[in-house]
Scaffold this motif. Sequence first.
Motif, PDB file in Angstrom:
ATOM      1  N   THR A  24       2.865   3.983  15.545  1.00 60.42           N
ATOM      2  CA  THR A  24       2.346   3.146  14.470  1.00 60.42           C
ATOM      3  C   THR A  24       1.569   1.965  15.061  1.00 60.42           C
ATOM      4  O   THR A  24       1.498   1.787  16.275  1.00 60.42           O
ATOM      5  CB  THR A  24       3.478   2.603  13.580  1.00 60.42           C
ATOM      6  OG1 THR A  24       4.166   1.543  14.268  1.00 60.42           O
ATOM      7  CG2 THR A  24       4.464   3.709  13.210  1.00 60.42           C
TER       8      THR A  24
ATOM      9  N   GLN B  28       1.474   4.819   1.743  1.00 60.22           N
ATOM     10  CA  GLN B  28       1.187   5.445   3.030  1.00 60.22           C
ATOM     11  C   GLN B  28       1.693   6.890   3.052  1.00 60.22           C
ATOM     12  O   GLN B  28       2.645   7.238   2.357  1.00 60.22           O
ATOM     13  CB  GLN B  28       1.853   4.661   4.161  1.00 60.22           C
ATOM     14  CG  GLN B  28       1.385   3.232   4.290  1.00 60.22           C
ATOM     15  CD  GLN B  28      -0.043   3.122   4.774  1.00 60.22           C
ATOM     16  OE1 GLN B  28      -0.517   3.974   5.543  1.00 60.22           O
ATOM     17  NE2 GLN B  28      -0.741   2.074   4.354  1.00 60.22           N
ATOM     18  N   THR B  29       1.041   7.694   3.875  1.00 58.90           N
ATOM     19  CA  THR B  29       1.474   9.074   4.108  1.00 58.90           C
ATOM     20  C   THR B  29       1.963   9.198   5.551  1.00 58.90           C
ATOM     21  O   THR B  29       2.136   8.199   6.254  1.00 58.90           O
ATOM     22  CB  THR B  29       0.311  10.050   3.864  1.00 58.90           C
ATOM     23  OG1 THR B  29      -0.712   9.808   4.853  1.00 58.90           O
ATOM     24  CG2 THR B  29      -0.282   9.869   2.473  1.00 58.90           C
TER      25      THR B  29
ATOM     26  N   PHE C 226       0.511   7.281   8.685  1.00 55.11           N
ATOM     27  CA  PHE C 226       0.924   5.947   9.149  1.00 55.11           C
ATOM     28  C   PHE C 226       1.607   6.027  10.509  1.00 55.11           C
ATOM     29  O   PHE C 226       1.552   5.078  11.296  1.00 55.11           O
ATOM     30  CB  PHE C 226       1.853   5.302   8.125  1.00 55.11           C
ATOM     31  CG  PHE C 226       2.369   3.951   8.525  1.00 55.11           C
ATOM     32  CD1 PHE C 226       1.554   2.828   8.430  1.00 55.11           C
ATOM     33  CD2 PHE C 226       3.650   3.789   9.025  1.00 55.11           C
ATOM     34  CE1 PHE C 226       2.020   1.578   8.821  1.00 55.11           C
ATOM     35  CE2 PHE C 226       4.130   2.556   9.418  1.00 55.11           C
ATOM     36  CZ  PHE C 226       3.307   1.440   9.307  1.00 55.11           C
TER      37      PHE C 226
ATOM     38  N   SER D 120       0.844  -1.197   0.000  1.00 56.89           N
ATOM     39  CA  SER D 120       0.000   0.000   0.000  1.00 56.89           C
ATOM     40  C   SER D 120       0.873   1.238   0.000  1.00 56.89           C
ATOM     41  O   SER D 120       2.060   1.184   0.340  1.00 56.89           O
ATOM     42  CB  SER D 120      -0.926   0.014   1.215  1.00 56.89           C
ATOM     43  OG  SER D 120      -0.172   0.013   2.424  1.00 56.89           O
TER      44      SER D 120
ATOM     45  N   SER E  87       4.714  10.653   0.237  1.00 59.89           N
ATOM     46  CA  SER E  87       4.276   9.264   0.097  1.00 59.89           C
ATOM     47  C   SER E  87       5.419   8.294   0.315  1.00 59.89           C
ATOM     48  O   SER E  87       6.596   8.645   0.160  1.00 59.89           O
ATOM     49  CB  SER E  87       3.661   9.036  -1.298  1.00 59.89           C
ATOM     50  OG  SER E  87       2.510   9.820  -1.485  1.00 59.89           O
TER      51      SER E  87
ATOM     52  N   LEU F 223       8.633  -0.240   5.506  1.00 56.16           N
ATOM     53  CA  LEU F 223       8.421   1.011   4.782  1.00 56.16           C
ATOM     54  C   LEU F 223       9.613   1.254   3.860  1.00 56.16           C
ATOM     55  O   LEU F 223      10.768   1.052   4.256  1.00 56.16           O
ATOM     56  CB  LEU F 223       8.299   2.192   5.752  1.00 56.16           C
ATOM     57  CG  LEU F 223       6.952   2.469   6.406  1.00 56.16           C
ATOM     58  CD1 LEU F 223       7.073   3.652   7.359  1.00 56.16           C
ATOM     59  CD2 LEU F 223       5.858   2.741   5.366  1.00 56.16           C
TER      60      LEU F 223
ATOM     61  N   LEU G 173       4.433   0.732   1.811  1.00 59.34           N
ATOM     62  CA  LEU G 173       4.413  -0.205   2.930  1.00 59.34           C
ATOM     63  C   LEU G 173       4.210  -1.612   2.390  1.00 59.34           C
ATOM     64  O   LEU G 173       3.240  -1.878   1.670  1.00 59.34           O
ATOM     65  CB  LEU G 173       3.296   0.121   3.916  1.00 59.34           C
ATOM     66  CG  LEU G 173       3.112  -0.884   5.058  1.00 59.34           C
ATOM     67  CD1 LEU G 173       4.329  -0.899   5.987  1.00 59.34           C
ATOM     68  CD2 LEU G 173       1.840  -0.592   5.864  1.00 59.34           C
TER      69      LEU G 173
END
Length: 333
Positions: free
Chosen positions: A280, A169-170, A173, A167, A182, A320, A185
């Motif tokens: 997180t 994520q920004t 997360f 995905s 951006s 990440l 993940l």
Amino acid sequence: MAENSSSSQPASTVTESEPNNSFATKQSLPSGISTVNGQLSSSDLDFFTISGLNSESLFTVEVNSDTFDPVLGLLDRSGDILSVSDDSANNSVIPILTGIVPTNGKLNLAVSGFMDKNLVGDHFQSGSYTLSLKSFTLPEPSVNPTIINGSFESSDFTGWTIIGSTSIQTSAFGSGPIERTSQALLSTAGATFSDKILETFLELKAGSLDNIGNGDVIQGSAIRQTFTANAGDILTFNWNFFTNEGAQVFPFNDFSFVSISSLSELVDVMFSSSVTSLTTQFFEETGFQTFSFTIPIGGTYTLGLGVVDVGDNTIDSGLLVDNVTLTSIPSTI
């Protein structure tokens, strides 16, 4: 857009019908069925055979319910259990199974209730559910002239080929991104695939992931990008490894990895400098690190990145990735 899965049959929905509470009385579904709407009662099981799938294609199948906690099973042609999914992630009760469609083009599935992992009807769950199936083949990656979308700022995986639970994520997360807004993940939670499938996807030798030495790799997720580079170019990226294994009394050694000219581990659960992740969904993280690789000979390369479960598929880990960059070094001649 990202090179990813494409459905091999049109969407079509049927309603579950009784009696189908044993493998002998399983409900046979013809080619083209991708969704089943069903109803489960206490001590009940629903068995299905879905036919007409492309053999050797990949599949994901899941069960969603707003009223009970479902269990999903995959069976062989004799009705013996191949695999069972209860929850696909630490924060999800949705069971998901993935794999390769057998040569006969059929999948045998069973739906039951919470904790009935032997598929014998040992549960008190009841309610409606939806079983969803997708089958697909992996596309051949295109060769990019350089690294494309290395910071994932297109908000998708343009330029990359992906498999498993991935995905964009920004900062929401709770960690990163390192560069702009951006990041990618990769997770061991959700629709992940076996080590054999990951090795095929990344063009690694069979057994490569187990040979890292952390134990039996169960499943995971990966991304890849093929590009051209000159000798001396420097490939870099930032990464942060997360895991919930550290909260376990006897943790398995999940790990993240990179493959380019060879396969190597980025880090595993035993990383001594990991810290508690306060912002997180994970228990601990390494914090962002930097990977660097100098291109030895000009040519075409494939960068692969992944994260895998070792020993079990019940405790989640993630990776990440951000700021994947290929820097050309001017010639001194």
